[in-house]
Design a protein around this motif. Sequence first.
Motif, mmCIF file in Angstrom:
data_model
loop_
_atom_site.group_PDB
_atom_site.id
_atom_site.type_symbol
_atom_site.label_atom_id
_atom_site.label_comp_id
_atom_site.label_asym_id
_atom_site.label_seq_id
_atom_site.Cartn_x
_atom_site.Cartn_y
_atom_site.Cartn_z
ATOM 1 N N LEU A 88 -44.053 0.744 -43.997
ATOM 2 C CA LEU A 88 -42.751 0.260 -44.466
ATOM 3 C C LEU A 88 -41.929 -0.306 -43.317
ATOM 4 O O LEU A 88 -41.252 -1.325 -43.480
ATOM 5 N N ARG A 89 -41.998 0.345 -42.153
ATOM 6 C CA ARG A 89 -41.272 -0.180 -40.996
ATOM 7 C C ARG A 89 -41.830 -1.530 -40.573
ATOM 8 O O ARG A 89 -41.068 -2.448 -40.254
ATOM 9 N N ALA A 90 -43.163 -1.655 -40.566
ATOM 10 C CA ALA A 90 -43.777 -2.940 -40.200
ATOM 11 C C ALA A 90 -43.402 -4.015 -41.218
ATOM 12 O O ALA A 90 -43.095 -5.156 -40.852
ATOM 13 N N SER A 91 -43.417 -3.642 -42.483
ATOM 14 C CA SER A 91 -43.041 -4.587 -43.538
ATOM 15 C C SER A 91 -41.577 -4.999 -43.387
ATOM 16 O O SER A 91 -41.238 -6.176 -43.526
ATOM 17 N N ALA A 92 -40.709 -4.055 -43.093
ATOM 18 C CA ALA A 92 -39.289 -4.365 -42.901
ATOM 19 C C ALA A 92 -39.106 -5.294 -41.706
ATOM 20 O O ALA A 92 -38.320 -6.245 -41.765
ATOM 21 N N ALA A 93 -39.850 -5.046 -40.628
ATOM 22 C CA ALA A 93 -39.745 -5.922 -39.447
ATOM 23 C C ALA A 93 -40.238 -7.329 -39.787
ATOM 24 O O ALA A 93 -39.616 -8.321 -39.395
ATOM 25 N N LEU A 95 -40.277 -8.742 -42.762
ATOM 26 C CA LEU A 95 -39.288 -9.357 -43.653
ATOM 27 C C LEU A 95 -38.050 -9.811 -42.876
ATOM 28 O O LEU A 95 -37.470 -10.859 -43.178
ATOM 29 N N GLU A 96 -37.657 -9.028 -41.898
ATOM 30 C CA GLU A 96 -36.499 -9.410 -41.083
ATOM 31 C C GLU A 96 -36.815 -10.674 -40.279
ATOM 32 O O GLU A 96 -35.976 -11.575 -40.177
ATOM 33 N N ARG A 97 -38.028 -10.744 -39.702
ATOM 34 C CA ARG A 97 -38.428 -11.978 -38.993
ATOM 35 C C ARG A 97 -38.430 -13.165 -39.942
ATOM 36 O O ARG A 97 -37.951 -14.251 -39.604
ATOM 37 N N ARG A 98 -38.956 -12.975 -41.135
ATOM 38 C CA ARG A 98 -39.005 -14.060 -42.133
ATOM 39 C C ARG A 98 -37.591 -14.480 -42.524
ATOM 40 O O ARG A 98 -37.304 -15.659 -42.679
ATOM 41 N N ARG A 99 -36.688 -13.502 -42.680
ATOM 42 C CA ARG A 99 -35.305 -13.813 -43.026
ATOM 43 C C ARG A 99 -34.647 -14.645 -41.931
ATOM 44 O O ARG A 99 -33.971 -15.637 -42.206
ATOM 45 N N ARG A 100 -34.863 -14.245 -40.664
ATOM 46 C CA ARG A 100 -34.289 -15.011 -39.557
ATOM 47 C C ARG A 100 -34.866 -16.418 -39.513
ATOM 48 O O ARG A 100 -34.137 -17.386 -39.283
ATOM 49 N N GLU A 101 -36.180 -16.532 -39.757
ATOM 50 C CA GLU A 101 -36.817 -17.852 -39.764
ATOM 51 C C GLU A 101 -36.237 -18.735 -40.868
ATOM 52 O O GLU A 101 -35.905 -19.901 -40.640
ATOM 53 N N LEU A 102 -36.094 -18.170 -42.056
ATOM 54 C CA LEU A 102 -35.531 -18.935 -43.171
ATOM 55 C C LEU A 102 -34.068 -19.297 -42.918
ATOM 56 O O LEU A 102 -33.620 -20.394 -43.282
ATOM 57 N N ALA A 103 -33.325 -18.391 -42.309
ATOM 58 C CA ALA A 103 -31.921 -18.685 -41.996
ATOM 59 C C ALA A 103 -31.839 -19.834 -40.993
ATOM 60 O O ALA A 103 -30.984 -20.722 -41.130
ATOM 61 N N ALA A 104 -32.738 -19.837 -39.999
ATOM 62 C CA ALA A 104 -32.742 -20.930 -39.016
ATOM 63 C C ALA A 104 -33.124 -22.249 -39.685
ATOM 64 O O ALA A 104 -32.512 -23.294 -39.416
#
Length: 180
Positions: A88-93, A95-104
């Motif tokens: 779950l921690r790896a998945s959260a990390a 997802l957070e990377r993906r969120r930052r990428e999409l935000a950029a």
Amino acid sequence: MAFSDYYCIDTDGFWAMSPPQLEFGPDPTASPLLPTETTPAAASSPEVEAGDAAAAGCADERRLRRRISNRESARRSRARKQRRLNELRASAAALERRRRELAARAQAARGRLALARLANAGLRAEAAALSRRLLATRRAFTLGRLYHAATITAAAGGSGSGACSHGFVDIEQTIASLIA
């Protein structure tokens, strides 16, 4: 009797309870509350005592195996929970990377949109200016034709007054259309 007379902690950290010895007279086995079906000869027999000891040893062995099994099960359960938590921690990390990428990417797209809108506004202004120039050029061309027609009419005007009046009517109509 004190609490410690009944309960103790064994070496594995579990509470163990020894049954309290209730005394209802001289012989606890003769109590009407605890009926027993033992005969005096069978109760004092070494074979019965050995059987009771073997049964107690077997029960202790089963209890020990059950404790070991329960500890192993608890260890496996904790390991599963830890693996799940790590997943779950790896998945959260991720997802957070993906969120930052999409935000950029969204921010870059908004920047490109602003540039496109700015370029579009510039092109619209240029198109409006070109339309005005085209209109002015058309008017100038029409006025040039009128001037040319007027000069031809003036040159031919000496021959007759009817041709001259007809030429001026066409020029007046053309000028009226340019003004409107």
